[in-house]
Motif scaffolding. Sequence first.
Motif, PDB file in Angstrom:
ATOM      1  N   LEU A  78       0.909  -1.299   0.041  1.00  9.31           N
ATOM      2  CA  LEU A  78       0.049  -0.051   0.055  1.00  9.31           C
ATOM      3  C   LEU A  78       0.976   1.402  -0.064  1.00  9.31           C
ATOM      4  O   LEU A  78       1.974   1.214   0.586  1.00  9.31           O
ATOM      5  CB  LEU A  78      -0.946   0.064   1.260  1.00  9.31           C
ATOM      6  CG  LEU A  78      -1.875  -1.072   1.493  1.00  9.31           C
ATOM      7  CD1 LEU A  78      -2.874  -0.936   2.605  1.00  9.31           C
ATOM      8  CD2 LEU A  78      -2.672  -1.259  -0.091  1.00  9.31           C
ATOM      9  N   SER A  81      -2.962   6.675   1.740  1.00 12.92           N
ATOM     10  CA  SER A  81      -4.365   7.180   1.261  1.00 12.92           C
ATOM     11  C   SER A  81      -4.364   8.251   0.380  1.00 12.92           C
ATOM     12  O   SER A  81      -3.376   9.140   0.614  1.00 12.92           O
ATOM     13  CB  SER A  81      -5.053   7.592   2.288  1.00 12.92           C
ATOM     14  OG  SER A  81      -6.239   8.197   2.079  1.00 12.92           O
ATOM     15  N   PRO A  82      -4.958   8.269  -0.800  1.00  9.20           N
ATOM     16  CA  PRO A  82      -5.018   9.241  -1.786  1.00  9.20           C
ATOM     17  C   PRO A  82      -5.913  10.365  -1.157  1.00  9.20           C
ATOM     18  O   PRO A  82      -5.744  11.532  -1.743  1.00  9.20           O
ATOM     19  CB  PRO A  82      -5.907   8.819  -2.968  1.00  9.20           C
ATOM     20  CG  PRO A  82      -6.642   7.785  -2.461  1.00  9.20           C
ATOM     21  CD  PRO A  82      -5.749   7.237  -1.232  1.00  9.20           C
ATOM     22  N   TYR A  83      -6.334  10.371  -0.146  1.00  9.33           N
ATOM     23  CA  TYR A  83      -7.188  11.369   0.768  1.00  9.33           C
ATOM     24  C   TYR A  83      -6.678  11.754   1.761  1.00  9.33           C
ATOM     25  O   TYR A  83      -6.780  12.968   2.160  1.00  9.33           O
ATOM     26  CB  TYR A  83      -8.653  10.728   0.892  1.00  9.33           C
ATOM     27  CG  TYR A  83      -9.156  10.241  -0.335  1.00  9.33           C
ATOM     28  CD1 TYR A  83      -9.653   8.910  -0.321  1.00  9.33           C
ATOM     29  CD2 TYR A  83      -9.225  10.821  -1.652  1.00  9.33           C
ATOM     30  CE1 TYR A  83     -10.359   8.170  -1.432  1.00  9.33           C
ATOM     31  CE2 TYR A  83      -9.885  10.326  -2.750  1.00  9.33           C
ATOM     32  CZ  TYR A  83     -10.322   8.924  -2.576  1.00  9.33           C
ATOM     33  OH  TYR A  83     -10.744   8.245  -3.532  1.00  9.33           O
ATOM     34  N   ASP A  84      -5.910  10.961   2.611  1.00 12.34           N
ATOM     35  CA  ASP A  84      -5.481  11.437   3.910  1.00 12.34           C
ATOM     36  C   ASP A  84      -4.045  11.117   3.908  1.00 12.34           C
ATOM     37  O   ASP A  84      -3.653   9.963   4.181  1.00 12.34           O
ATOM     38  CB  ASP A  84      -6.384  10.605   4.784  1.00 12.34           C
ATOM     39  CG  ASP A  84      -5.770  11.031   6.506  1.00 12.34           C
ATOM     40  OD1 ASP A  84      -4.958  11.738   6.396  1.00 12.34           O
ATOM     41  OD2 ASP A  84      -6.411  10.511   7.285  1.00 12.34           O
ATOM     42  N   ALA A  87      -2.439   8.611   6.541  1.00 15.68           N
ATOM     43  CA  ALA A  87      -2.632   7.024   6.524  1.00 15.68           C
ATOM     44  C   ALA A  87      -1.438   6.312   6.635  1.00 15.68           C
ATOM     45  O   ALA A  87      -1.357   5.122   6.986  1.00 15.68           O
ATOM     46  CB  ALA A  87      -3.664   6.497   5.309  1.00 15.68           C
ATOM     47  N   ILE A  92      -5.077   0.807   5.591  1.00 17.60           N
ATOM     48  CA  ILE A  92      -6.358   1.237   4.482  1.00 17.60           C
ATOM     49  C   ILE A  92      -7.521   1.101   5.406  1.00 17.60           C
ATOM     50  O   ILE A  92      -7.543   0.406   6.536  1.00 17.60           O
ATOM     51  CB  ILE A  92      -6.490  -0.064   3.681  1.00 17.60           C
ATOM     52  CG1 ILE A  92      -7.705   0.481   2.670  1.00 17.60           C
ATOM     53  CG2 ILE A  92      -6.778  -1.417   4.321  1.00 17.60           C
ATOM     54  CD1 ILE A  92      -7.632  -0.434   1.261  1.00 17.60           C
ATOM     55  N   SER A  93      -8.161   2.186   5.408  1.00 18.50           N
ATOM     56  CA  SER A  93      -9.365   2.519   6.055  1.00 18.50           C
ATOM     57  C   SER A  93     -10.648   2.212   5.337  1.00 18.50           C
ATOM     58  O   SER A  93     -10.881   2.503   4.222  1.00 18.50           O
ATOM     59  CB  SER A  93      -9.200   4.038   6.690  1.00 18.50           C
ATOM     60  OG  SER A  93      -9.238   4.798   5.575  1.00 18.50           O
ATOM     61  N   PRO A 123     -12.175   7.778   4.637  1.00 24.14           N
ATOM     62  CA  PRO A 123     -11.495   6.639   4.341  1.00 24.14           C
ATOM     63  C   PRO A 123     -11.508   6.244   3.002  1.00 24.14           C
ATOM     64  O   PRO A 123     -12.097   6.500   2.120  1.00 24.14           O
ATOM     65  CB  PRO A 123     -12.628   5.640   5.054  1.00 24.14           C
ATOM     66  CG  PRO A 123     -13.853   6.423   5.339  1.00 24.14           C
ATOM     67  CD  PRO A 123     -13.334   7.852   5.076  1.00 24.14           C
ATOM     68  N   HIS A 124     -10.563   5.202   2.870  1.00 22.88           N
ATOM     69  CA  HIS A 124     -10.620   4.495   1.145  1.00 22.88           C
ATOM     70  C   HIS A 124     -11.955   4.104   0.748  1.00 22.88           C
ATOM     71  O   HIS A 124     -12.099   4.225  -0.418  1.00 22.88           O
ATOM     72  CB  HIS A 124      -9.445   3.499   1.295  1.00 22.88           C
ATOM     73  CG  HIS A 124      -7.899   3.984   1.663  1.00 22.88           C
ATOM     74  ND1 HIS A 124      -7.620   3.996   2.876  1.00 22.88           N
ATOM     75  CD2 HIS A 124      -6.784   4.293   0.710  1.00 22.88           C
ATOM     76  CE1 HIS A 124      -6.327   4.370   2.750  1.00 22.88           C
ATOM     77  NE2 HIS A 124      -6.054   4.697   1.635  1.00 22.88           N
ATOM     78  N   ILE A 125     -12.323   3.123   1.673  1.00 20.65           N
ATOM     79  CA  ILE A 125     -13.434   2.598   1.142  1.00 20.65           C
ATOM     80  C   ILE A 125     -14.805   2.840   2.166  1.00 20.65           C
ATOM     81  O   ILE A 125     -14.774   2.856   3.496  1.00 20.65           O
ATOM     82  CB  ILE A 125     -13.422   0.920   1.181  1.00 20.65           C
ATOM     83  CG1 ILE A 125     -12.223   0.806  -0.049  1.00 20.65           C
ATOM     84  CG2 ILE A 125     -14.542   0.136   0.763  1.00 20.65           C
ATOM     85  CD1 ILE A 125     -11.926  -0.770   0.285  1.00 20.65           C
ATOM     86  N   TYR A 155     -14.408   9.795  -4.911  1.00 21.97           N
ATOM     87  CA  TYR A 155     -15.018   8.704  -4.590  1.00 21.97           C
ATOM     88  C   TYR A 155     -15.886   8.047  -5.776  1.00 21.97           C
ATOM     89  O   TYR A 155     -16.388   8.901  -6.622  1.00 21.97           O
ATOM     90  CB  TYR A 155     -15.853   8.663  -3.461  1.00 21.97           C
ATOM     91  CG  TYR A 155     -15.232   8.747  -2.046  1.00 21.97           C
ATOM     92  CD1 TYR A 155     -14.715   7.527  -1.551  1.00 21.97           C
ATOM     93  CD2 TYR A 155     -15.164   9.727  -1.282  1.00 21.97           C
ATOM     94  CE1 TYR A 155     -14.035   7.516  -0.343  1.00 21.97           C
ATOM     95  CE2 TYR A 155     -14.617   9.857  -0.239  1.00 21.97           C
ATOM     96  CZ  TYR A 155     -13.918   8.808   0.395  1.00 21.97           C
ATOM     97  OH  TYR A 155     -13.328   8.594   1.607  1.00 21.97           O
TER      98      TYR A 155
END
Length: 166
Positions: A78, A81-84, A87, A92-93, A123-125, A155
């Motif tokens: 991994l 995170s592309p968002y956080d 991470a 992975i969240s 979160p990722h998902i 997303y």
Amino acid sequence: MAYSDALQDSDGFIDMNPEAIFISEPLDGTGLPAAAMGTELLDITGIIAYQDGIFRLLPLTRPIIISNQPTTPVSAQLKGSPYDPRAGCERISILSYNVKGLGWNRRKTIQLASEIEEKFHLPHIILLQEVEVQDPQKEVAPTMNELVNLIGADYRWLSISVPEHE
């Protein structure tokens, strides 16, 4: 899996591999076949149960092995995170959330978008249950598109419709 096979963290808490679904003994008493990681099984029909933080599949009958070639686990590598950016590369969240009728409550949609960003840190998902609409003829697409736009992150969503009474 016995508790002795579980991992313990530095505080002594048991991690029974929460990302897994355990296959329990078949309900008809036929027993489980010998299997290891990498064993492929035919589709299994059964009941999903959740107890003590563990998801379990209770098969109706003995699962059938298609292939029994054990494998060695490979790291997912991994990259964070592309968002956080907090991470890191080891995490992975995943957020699972029952929104109880999100599709017909705009105020709830706005509140959920805020919580996903501020409380759950993007979160990722994200798994949402009960994204419903008042009119069964309408789709959840407008609600989901609005939620994604309110969150402001990249997303993508997928809707899985379940027929009534199933």
